[in-house]
Design a protein around this motif. Structure first.
Motif, mmCIF file in Angstrom:
data_model
loop_
_atom_site.group_PDB
_atom_site.id
_atom_site.type_symbol
_atom_site.label_atom_id
_atom_site.label_comp_id
_atom_site.label_asym_id
_atom_site.label_seq_id
_atom_site.Cartn_x
_atom_site.Cartn_y
_atom_site.Cartn_z
ATOM 1 N N THR A 181 -48.858 16.762 -30.120
ATOM 2 C CA THR A 181 -48.790 18.503 -29.542
ATOM 3 C C THR A 181 -49.671 18.805 -28.629
ATOM 4 N N TYR A 182 -49.667 19.784 -28.063
ATOM 5 C CA TYR A 182 -50.790 20.577 -27.755
ATOM 6 C C TYR A 182 -51.571 20.903 -28.674
ATOM 7 N N ALA A 183 -52.505 21.695 -27.892
ATOM 8 C CA ALA A 183 -54.095 22.306 -29.220
ATOM 9 C C ALA A 183 -53.451 23.048 -29.797
ATOM 10 N N ARG A 184 -52.706 23.823 -29.947
ATOM 11 C CA ARG A 184 -52.601 25.418 -31.018
ATOM 12 C C ARG A 184 -51.571 24.695 -32.136
ATOM 13 N N PRO A 185 -50.334 24.181 -31.811
ATOM 14 C CA PRO A 185 -49.529 23.825 -32.504
ATOM 15 C C PRO A 185 -50.634 22.714 -33.880
ATOM 16 N N VAL A 206 -41.853 19.997 -33.455
ATOM 17 C CA VAL A 206 -41.596 21.340 -33.299
ATOM 18 C C VAL A 206 -41.820 21.954 -31.963
ATOM 19 N N ASN A 207 -41.832 23.661 -31.695
ATOM 20 C CA ASN A 207 -41.637 24.123 -30.794
ATOM 21 C C ASN A 207 -43.921 24.140 -30.032
ATOM 22 N N PRO A 208 -43.437 24.633 -29.302
ATOM 23 C CA PRO A 208 -45.194 24.412 -28.867
ATOM 24 C C PRO A 208 -45.455 25.881 -29.201
ATOM 25 N N THR A 209 -45.041 26.654 -29.129
ATOM 26 C CA THR A 209 -45.468 28.262 -29.310
ATOM 27 C C THR A 209 -45.695 28.520 -30.440
ATOM 28 N N ILE A 210 -45.166 27.480 -32.142
ATOM 29 C CA ILE A 210 -45.127 27.447 -33.395
ATOM 30 C C ILE A 210 -45.986 28.425 -33.752
ATOM 31 N N ALA A 234 -45.777 9.885 -41.098
ATOM 32 C CA ALA A 234 -45.383 10.803 -40.379
ATOM 33 C C ALA A 234 -45.348 11.492 -39.048
ATOM 34 N N TYR A 235 -44.777 12.598 -38.469
ATOM 35 C CA TYR A 235 -44.973 11.924 -36.567
ATOM 36 C C TYR A 235 -44.474 13.645 -36.612
ATOM 37 N N VAL A 236 -45.586 14.315 -35.775
ATOM 38 C CA VAL A 236 -45.524 15.514 -35.262
ATOM 39 C C VAL A 236 -45.669 15.829 -34.000
ATOM 40 N N ASN A 237 -44.187 16.313 -32.971
ATOM 41 C CA ASN A 237 -44.621 15.663 -31.920
ATOM 42 C C ASN A 237 -43.718 17.574 -31.353
ATOM 43 N N HIS A 238 -43.608 17.952 -29.856
ATOM 44 C CA HIS A 238 -42.667 19.052 -29.156
ATOM 45 C C HIS A 238 -41.212 18.670 -28.930
ATOM 46 N N ASP A 239 -40.992 19.875 -29.713
ATOM 47 C CA ASP A 239 -39.413 19.769 -29.040
ATOM 48 C C ASP A 239 -38.756 19.938 -27.128
#
Lengths: 404, 308
Positions: A235-239, A209-213, A177-182
């Motif tokens: 992703t960045y730290a927040r998501p 996902v959006n970095p501000t999700i 499963a791979y989550v990245n930014h859009d």
């Protein structure tokens, strides 16, 4: 009276015009017999400060070290530092100020990929060498130009590919499963991940996902439904924190691997995921040669403490990405040394293209070539339980290649 | 006094490219572009009282439309800019139609949602916008003349900004401008006076979006790259702040706010340690002591000093 005013105005304009044209009188801007002016830019304020503030400090302290050792062919390095706020318009303003107003010889800056790409056309048109700080900046590196060098931290293509490489080789994952930014970051690292997934015969389930999700329930449930052997978060730290927390809440017990893009502050990450229980089967990617502060790179942390004792005494300093500034500054110093006592921008650029050295800081060597502008492609992986960090054996990279 | 201000502004605009570096001219180009954005927001919020938070979206539509027209189809830049303005305006009219059903906070939220949706489109319509890789824009061209540097673009940016300023004044002084203000003060009273409220609102949205689209076209004169990150809500908030700091409801306020706040923002870049605090302090001081904006405050002071 009118004549006097006109004369004064004409004289003023003429003086100003002459004043704006020092480049014409001087062969190479920013170069004197005793100094070389380097224009640096990084996010020094705002929410993205963690990505570049201490990275710029690391590069500066390396230049100070070179100056103390006598400089480069007798010339001392003079740094002009600008805040780019991680924003395209501000970054372009900073670059134009450094080039046209401060008349620097070479640019050394950029910690935010999307923003630094905005300066590409200007830098290339004006034939100014740009050596990025820690931005991946893949959009400015591919296709390669003669003037821009970067990815000293790592190319985003290599980030994604190396994540798959580690999950497949070390954890034996067949379905990932791979989550990245859009965004640009996401597009680049996914391309690298797909190349490695294909080579390793791994199935990928992707959620961008959006970095501000704010709520990751839906993307997490979709990924869990794919029954993956590992969850990769690029992703960045927040998501990333939201995703790790959600995985813990939902009882997901497969390995979770976080990319280097989300590791700016690990103590904060642990708090944000709700404590060490969420990190029972957790790994993170790094691009350093050793654990942060480990014996191989202790000298960088010692130099930081010596150079910035006040900052070093503050919590969360040095920032996690601090060491990434060293290989970037080292590359400029090596290229300037190779360019000889009478350097020109073109000589420095030629020297940059042949660099191949081990910085002693990063997981892999800095390697450029006739058509290679991304410095580093190697990563390490560290198991983290909230307190202890355990280095995993091996160095991982991507099989992705730029096809032009 | 007004003539003196215009003369000083003209002198500065003429002298600027002669006595400064390309960096300063780039800033001038950017500030003039934001001035046109502010004028557009002034029309819909300041004049008509419709709380629209989609300005960055219209600006983005203008940039992409003008950029694609110039880069892909090689249109001369005046045509590209006009295409940017018209594309944004067409969508602005549609949003205006939807806006007829809403007001106040609901309208603000709906336009905010539209802005976010447009940013998603910019990010994901890869074939047209370049998606997350951004869009490279070819240098603007006109009859073989190519605008390569900021100084090349500057006269055309200034000319476009002046044209849009004049258009704003014409609209404000025309029957349409009076209709805008009537709607802002009271829709019921405006209707009673024979003002077609629905049509006026739609037109306000359309014109405001046209200004934002033209600003987007101006951006393509001196910039060769656009990324959707630059077209988010923070850009709308920046423009709104400029308009409020300058003075909501006044053309001078919109122009002055764009220039003053743009300059403050650039100057604060030199003091990274203090800029967040300074931003906050400036906004609090304005809201407390100059709620009508910088220029209304200065005008009051100037009148007070003259009468004293």
């Amino acid at each position: 009276m009118t004549v006097t005013k006109s004369t004064v105005l004409a004289a003023g304009l003429a003086a100003a015009l002459l004043g704006t044209g020092p480049a014409a009188a001087q062969q190479e801007p920013g170069l004197t017999p005793t100094s070389i002016k380097i224009g640096m830019f990084a996010p020094l304020s705002g929410a993205n400060m963690a990505y570049g503030f201490d990275v710029a400090n690391a590069a500066k302290m390396y230049y100070d070290k070179i100056n103390k050792e006598g400089g480069i062919h007798g010339r001392k390095i003079e740094v002009v530092l600008e805040d780019d706020r991680c924003n395209a318009n501000d970054l372009v303003a900073a670059v134009k100020k450094l080039v046209e107003q401060d008349q620097v010889f070479i640019l050394n800056g950029g910690s935010c990929s999307a923003a630094v790409v905005a300066a590409k056309e200007y830098v290339v048109r004006n034939k100014v060498p740009l050596v990025m700080l820690n931005a991946s900046g893949d959009g400015a590196l591919y296709p390669p130009t003669d003037y821009i060098f970067g990815a000293f931290s790592i190319s985003q293509y290599a980030v994604g590919g190396a994540m798959i490489d580690f999950a497949a080789k070390t954890l034996g994952a067949k379905k990932i499963a791979y989550v990245n930014h859009d965004d640009a970051y996401g597009a680049w690292n996914l391309e690298g991940a797909k190349a490695d997934a294909e080579a390793s015969k791994v199935d990928l389930a992707v959620e961008s996902v959006n970095p501000t999700i704010n709520d990751v329930t839906a993307p997490f449930l979709k990924l869990r439904a794919a029954n993956p052997d590992a969850l990769l978060i690029v992703t960045y730290a927040r998501p990333a924190a939201l995703m790790i927390k959600k995985a813990a809440e939902m009882g997901f017990n497969k390995p979770i691997i976080l990319s280097v893009t989300g590791t700016a502050n690990l103590s904060q990450l642990m708090q944000n995921v709700g404590g060490p229980d969420a990190l029972k089967n957790f790994y993170f990617q790094d691009v350093l040669a050793d654990l942060p502060g480990g014996p191989k790179i202790k000298w960088v942390y010692d130099m930081y403490k010596q150079s910035y004792p006040d900052l070093a005494a503050k919590p969360d300093h040095p920032q996690a990405y601090m060491p990434y500034g060293i290989p970037s500054a080292m590359s400029i110093v090596k290229a300037l040394q190779a360019a000889g006592p009478n350097p020109t921008r073109e000589k420095v650029l030629d020297a940059m293209k042949t660099l191949n050295f081990d910085s002693g800081v990063m997981a892999g060597p800095v390697v450029f070539g006739p058509s290679e502008r991304a410095a580093n492609k190697a990563t390490i992986f560290i198991k983290f339980d909230g307190t202890n960090q355990t280095l995993q054996p091996g160095v991982y990279s991507s099989r992705w290649k730029f096809k032009g | 006094m007004r003539f003196l201000a215009i003369a000083v502004a003209a002198a500065v605009l003429i002298a600027l490219p002669l006595v400064t570096t390309g960096y300063v001219v780039y800033l001038a180009n950017l500030l003039l572009t934001f001035t046109v954005l502010c004028l557009g927001m002034h029309i819909v919020i300041g004049e008509t009282g419709q709380f629209s938070l989609a300005h960055a979206a219209f600006y983005g539509i203008g940039i992409y439309a003008a950029g694609i027209a110039g880069t892909t189809f090689g249109t001369p830049f005046p045509v590209s800019i006009l295409i940017g303005g018209l594309a944004a305006s067409a969508i602005g009219f549609v949003i205006g139609m939807v806006a007829l059903r809403m007001r106040d906070i609901y309208l603000a939220l709906a336009t905010f949602a539209f802005g976010e949706a447009m940013q998603w489109v910019f990010l994901n319509w890869n074939a047209v916008t370049g998606g997350p890789n951004g869009l490279r824009i070819a240098p603007a061209r006109l009859f073989g003349l190519e605008l390569v540097t900021d100084k090349d673009a500057y006269p055309f940016v200034v000319a476009t900004a002046i044209a849009m300023l004049v258009l704003t004044v014409i609209v404000a002084r025309a029957r349409l401008g009076r209709s805008f203000r009537a709607v802002r003060e009271s829709e019921i009273a405006a209707q009673a006076m024979g003002v077609p409220v629905r049509r006026t609102k739609v037109v306000a949205f359309g014109i405001s979006a046209f200004f934002a689209g033209i600003a987007g076209g101006m951006f393509t004169l001196f910039s060769t790259y656009i990324h959707p990150d630059s077209l988010g809500f923070q850009t709308t908030i920046l423009v709104l702040t400029m308009v409020v700091v300058g003075g909501l409801g006044s053309i001078g306020g919109a122009v002055g706010g764009a220039i003053a706040f743009g300059l403050i923002s650039e100057l604060l870049r030199q003091a990274p340690s203090f800029q967040e605090i300074a931003y906050g302090a400036i906004l609090i001081v304005f809201m407390m002591y100059a709620p009508k904006g910088l220029f209304a405050f200065l005008a009051d002071r100037f009148r007070g000093a003259r009468h004293a």
